[in-house]
Design a protein around this motif. Structure first.
Motif, PDB file in Angstrom:
ATOM      1  N   GLY A  19       0.805  -1.215   0.000  1.00 27.52           N
ATOM      2  CA  GLY A  19       0.000   0.000   0.000  1.00 27.52           C
ATOM      3  C   GLY A  19       0.837   1.263   0.000  1.00 27.52           C
ATOM      4  N   GLY A  20       1.962   1.235   0.686  1.00 26.21           N
ATOM      5  CA  GLY A  20       2.845   2.390   0.739  1.00 26.21           C
ATOM      6  C   GLY A  20       3.422   2.753  -0.617  1.00 26.21           C
ATOM      7  N   PHE A  21       3.526   1.794  -1.498  1.00 29.97           N
ATOM      8  CA  PHE A  21       4.023   2.021  -2.849  1.00 29.97           C
ATOM      9  C   PHE A  21       2.893   2.009  -3.871  1.00 29.97           C
ATOM     10  CE2 PHE A  21       7.998   1.354  -0.818  1.00 29.97           C
ATOM     11  CZ  PHE A  21       8.941   1.980  -1.612  1.00 29.97           C
ATOM     12  N   GLU A  22       1.663   2.142  -3.376  1.00 33.06           N
ATOM     13  CA  GLU A  22       0.463   2.202  -4.215  1.00 33.06           C
ATOM     14  C   GLU A  22       0.350   1.009  -5.166  1.00 33.06           C
ATOM     15  OE1 GLU A  22       0.216   6.088  -5.982  1.00 33.06           O
ATOM     16  OE2 GLU A  22       0.162   7.057  -4.024  1.00 33.06           O
ATOM     17  N   ILE A  23       0.696  -0.163  -4.659  1.00 33.82           N
ATOM     18  CA  ILE A  23       0.534  -1.403  -5.418  1.00 33.82           C
ATOM     19  C   ILE A  23      -0.817  -1.969  -5.042  1.00 33.82           C
ATOM     20  CG2 ILE A  23       1.413  -3.730  -5.782  1.00 33.82           C
ATOM     21  CD1 ILE A  23       4.226  -2.479  -5.146  1.00 33.82           C
ATOM     22  N   GLY A  24      -1.676  -2.111  -6.030  1.00 38.77           N
ATOM     23  CA  GLY A  24      -3.042  -2.544  -5.790  1.00 38.77           C
ATOM     24  C   GLY A  24      -3.361  -3.864  -6.451  1.00 38.77           C
ATOM     25  N   ASN A  25      -4.638  -4.201  -6.439  1.00 40.40           N
ATOM     26  CA  ASN A  25      -5.113  -5.469  -6.991  1.00 40.40           C
ATOM     27  C   ASN A  25      -4.689  -5.630  -8.448  1.00 40.40           C
ATOM     28  OD1 ASN A  25      -6.638  -7.945  -6.739  1.00 40.40           O
ATOM     29  ND2 ASN A  25      -8.135  -6.997  -8.089  1.00 40.40           N
ATOM     30  N   ASP A  26      -4.112  -6.777  -8.757  1.00 36.23           N
ATOM     31  CA  ASP A  26      -3.683  -7.185 -10.094  1.00 36.23           C
ATOM     32  C   ASP A  26      -2.527  -6.361 -10.642  1.00 36.23           C
ATOM     33  OD1 ASP A  26      -3.930  -9.140 -12.078  1.00 36.23           O
ATOM     34  OD2 ASP A  26      -5.025  -7.771 -13.378  1.00 36.23           O
ATOM     35  N   ASP A  27      -1.832  -5.598  -9.785  1.00 33.84           N
ATOM     36  CA  ASP A  27      -0.637  -4.893 -10.228  1.00 33.84           C
ATOM     37  C   ASP A  27       0.528  -5.866 -10.356  1.00 33.84           C
ATOM     38  OD1 ASP A  27      -1.705  -2.379 -10.543  1.00 33.84           O
ATOM     39  OD2 ASP A  27      -1.057  -1.645  -8.578  1.00 33.84           O
ATOM     40  N   VAL A  28       1.537  -5.431 -11.062  1.00 37.21           N
ATOM     41  CA  VAL A  28       2.718  -6.254 -11.299  1.00 37.21           C
ATOM     42  C   VAL A  28       3.910  -5.631 -10.590  1.00 37.21           C
ATOM     43  CG1 VAL A  28       4.310  -7.114 -13.056  1.00 37.21           C
ATOM     44  CG2 VAL A  28       1.877  -6.969 -13.568  1.00 37.21           C
ATOM     45  N   ILE A  29       4.676  -6.478  -9.893  1.00 37.48           N
ATOM     46  CA  ILE A  29       6.006  -6.106  -9.436  1.00 37.48           C
ATOM     47  C   ILE A  29       6.953  -7.161 -10.003  1.00 37.48           C
ATOM     48  CG2 ILE A  29       5.240  -4.844  -7.391  1.00 37.48           C
ATOM     49  CD1 ILE A  29       5.946  -7.247  -5.682  1.00 37.48           C
ATOM     50  N   PHE A  30       8.220  -6.896  -9.954  1.00 41.44           N
ATOM     51  CA  PHE A  30       9.206  -7.770 -10.586  1.00 41.44           C
ATOM     52  C   PHE A  30      10.199  -8.283  -9.565  1.00 41.44           C
ATOM     53  CE2 PHE A  30       7.453  -4.901 -13.661  1.00 41.44           C
ATOM     54  CZ  PHE A  30       7.216  -5.708 -14.751  1.00 41.44           C
ATOM     55  N   TRP A  31      10.761  -9.461  -9.853  1.00 40.11           N
ATOM     56  CA  TRP A  31      11.807  -9.953  -8.977  1.00 40.11           C
ATOM     57  C   TRP A  31      13.015 -10.339  -9.791  1.00 40.11           C
ATOM     58  CZ3 TRP A  31       8.803 -14.431 -10.188  1.00 40.11           C
ATOM     59  CH2 TRP A  31       9.483 -15.629 -10.321  1.00 40.11           C
ATOM     60  N   GLY A  32      14.171 -10.172  -9.154  1.00 45.95           N
ATOM     61  CA  GLY A  32      15.432 -10.615  -9.717  1.00 45.95           C
ATOM     62  C   GLY A  32      16.077 -11.548  -8.723  1.00 45.95           C
ATOM     63  N   GLN A  33      16.917 -12.424  -9.227  1.00 39.13           N
ATOM     64  CA  GLN A  33      17.612 -13.385  -8.367  1.00 39.13           C
ATOM     65  C   GLN A  33      19.099 -13.092  -8.367  1.00 39.13           C
ATOM     66  OE1 GLN A  33      14.526 -16.906  -9.502  1.00 39.13           O
ATOM     67  NE2 GLN A  33      16.584 -17.551  -9.097  1.00 39.13           N
ATOM     68  N   ARG A  34      19.747 -13.503  -7.285  1.00 32.88           N
ATOM     69  CA  ARG A  34      21.198 -13.347  -7.171  1.00 32.88           C
ATOM     70  C   ARG A  34      21.844 -14.229  -8.235  1.00 32.88           C
ATOM     71  NH1 ARG A  34      23.679 -11.191  -2.863  1.00 32.88           N
ATOM     72  NH2 ARG A  34      21.918 -11.642  -1.496  1.00 32.88           N
ATOM     73  N   MET A  35      22.766 -13.654  -9.002  1.00 29.60           N
ATOM     74  CA  MET A  35      23.361 -14.383 -10.117  1.00 29.60           C
ATOM     75  C   MET A  35      24.657 -15.095  -9.762  1.00 29.60           C
ATOM     76  SD  MET A  35      22.663 -11.823 -13.335  1.00 29.60           S
ATOM     77  CE  MET A  35      23.867 -10.624 -12.793  1.00 29.60           C
ATOM     78  N   ASP A  36      25.531 -14.450  -9.015  1.00 31.31           N
ATOM     79  CA  ASP A  36      26.865 -15.006  -8.817  1.00 31.31           C
ATOM     80  C   ASP A  36      27.342 -14.954  -7.376  1.00 31.31           C
ATOM     81  OD1 ASP A  36      27.356 -12.362  -8.377  1.00 31.31           O
ATOM     82  OD2 ASP A  36      28.545 -12.046 -10.187  1.00 31.31           O
ATOM     83  N   GLY A  37      26.414 -14.948  -6.474  1.00 28.60           N
ATOM     84  CA  GLY A  37      26.785 -14.870  -5.062  1.00 28.60           C
ATOM     85  C   GLY A  37      26.781 -13.458  -4.507  1.00 28.60           C
ATOM     86  N   SER A  38      26.801 -12.446  -5.397  1.00 28.12           N
ATOM     87  CA  SER A  38      26.792 -11.075  -4.890  1.00 28.12           C
ATOM     88  C   SER A  38      25.933 -10.125  -5.735  1.00 28.12           C
ATOM     89  CB  SER A  38      28.211 -10.522  -4.792  1.00 28.12           C
ATOM     90  OG  SER A  38      28.803 -10.466  -6.075  1.00 28.12           O
ATOM     91  N   THR A  39      25.852 -10.343  -7.026  1.00 22.62           N
ATOM     92  CA  THR A  39      25.143  -9.452  -7.934  1.00 22.62           C
ATOM     93  C   THR A  39      23.755  -9.980  -8.253  1.00 22.62           C
ATOM     94  OG1 THR A  39      27.261  -8.903  -8.960  1.00 22.62           O
ATOM     95  CG2 THR A  39      25.282  -8.261 -10.147  1.00 22.62           C
ATOM     96  N   PHE A  40      22.775  -9.068  -8.272  1.00 18.13           N
ATOM     97  CA  PHE A  40      21.417  -9.448  -8.649  1.00 18.13           C
ATOM     98  C   PHE A  40      21.179  -9.135 -10.120  1.00 18.13           C
ATOM     99  CE2 PHE A  40      20.814  -9.229  -4.116  1.00 18.13           C
ATOM    100  CZ  PHE A  40      19.888 -10.238  -3.867  1.00 18.13           C
ATOM    101  N   GLU A  41      20.406  -9.973 -10.766  1.00 15.69           N
ATOM    102  CA  GLU A  41      20.009  -9.684 -12.138  1.00 15.69           C
ATOM    103  C   GLU A  41      19.038  -8.506 -12.125  1.00 15.69           C
ATOM    104  OE1 GLU A  41      18.152 -13.266 -13.541  1.00 15.69           O
ATOM    105  OE2 GLU A  41      16.505 -13.095 -12.147  1.00 15.69           O
ATOM    106  N   PRO A  42      18.966  -7.747 -13.216  1.00 18.44           N
ATOM    107  CA  PRO A  42      17.993  -6.660 -13.278  1.00 18.44           C
ATOM    108  C   PRO A  42      16.582  -7.190 -13.426  1.00 18.44           C
ATOM    109  CG  PRO A  42      19.173  -6.879 -15.361  1.00 18.44           C
ATOM    110  CD  PRO A  42      19.793  -7.853 -14.397  1.00 18.44           C
ATOM    111  N   ALA A  43      15.609  -6.359 -13.165  1.00 17.28           N
ATOM    112  CA  ALA A  43      14.210  -6.745 -13.342  1.00 17.28           C
ATOM    113  C   ALA A  43      13.954  -7.013 -14.807  1.00 17.28           C
ATOM    114  CB  ALA A  43      13.291  -5.634 -12.848  1.00 17.28           C
ATOM    115  N   SER A  44      13.176  -8.056 -15.084  1.00 16.34           N
ATOM    116  CA  SER A  44      12.822  -8.360 -16.478  1.00 16.34           C
ATOM    117  C   SER A  44      11.424  -8.937 -16.506  1.00 16.34           C
ATOM    118  CB  SER A  44      13.817  -9.345 -17.083  1.00 16.34           C
ATOM    119  OG  SER A  44      13.805 -10.566 -16.375  1.00 16.34           O
ATOM    120  N   GLY A  45      10.867  -8.990 -17.668  1.00 15.21           N
ATOM    121  CA  GLY A  45       9.499  -9.490 -17.852  1.00 15.21           C
ATOM    122  C   GLY A  45       8.640  -8.401 -18.442  1.00 15.21           C
ATOM    123  N   ASN A  46       7.474  -8.784 -18.885  1.00 14.05           N
ATOM    124  CA  ASN A  46       6.559  -7.811 -19.496  1.00 14.05           C
ATOM    125  C   ASN A  46       5.458  -7.439 -18.537  1.00 14.05           C
ATOM    126  OD1 ASN A  46       7.945  -7.879 -21.942  1.00 14.05           O
ATOM    127  ND2 ASN A  46       6.852  -9.700 -22.561  1.00 14.05           N
TER     128      ASN A  46
END
Length: 87
Positions: free
Chosen positions: A60-87
């Motif tokens: 709610g603090g970021f105005e994320i509501g019903n059926d909104d999309v957020i993105f996730w990235g995963q740690r790639m090499d033990g320290s760096t995260f991949e950038p957000a991707s997807g449509n």
């Protein structure tokens, strides 16, 4: 009031039932449980794919509501995260 949030990465989409008061840490825990991911290896990004959603922030603090999309990235090499991707 319950809502659904879509969490996307590349060609994956996870639908989570959530509350506006839920923290992003809660979202990460739910995502980790579903996909067997380690919590520290998940980073959440806002709708713009650039804003990092910190654990203590709320949907709610970021105005994320019903059926909104957020993105996730995963740690790639033990320290760096991949950038957000997807449509």
């Amino acid at each position: 009031m319950s809502m659904y949030v879509r969490v996307k990465r590349q060609d994956q989409t996870v639908f989570l039932r959530a509350e506006a008061s839920d923290t992003f840490r809660t979202v990460k825990v739910a995502l980790g449980d579903i996909l067997s991911l380690v919590l520290d290896d998940i980073k959440l990004y806002g709708k713009d794919k650039e804003t990092v959603l910190e654990d203590e922030g709320t949907l709610g603090g970021f105005e994320i509501g019903n059926d909104d999309v957020i993105f996730w990235g995963q740690r790639m090499d033990g320290s760096t995260f991949e950038p957000a991707s997807g449509n």
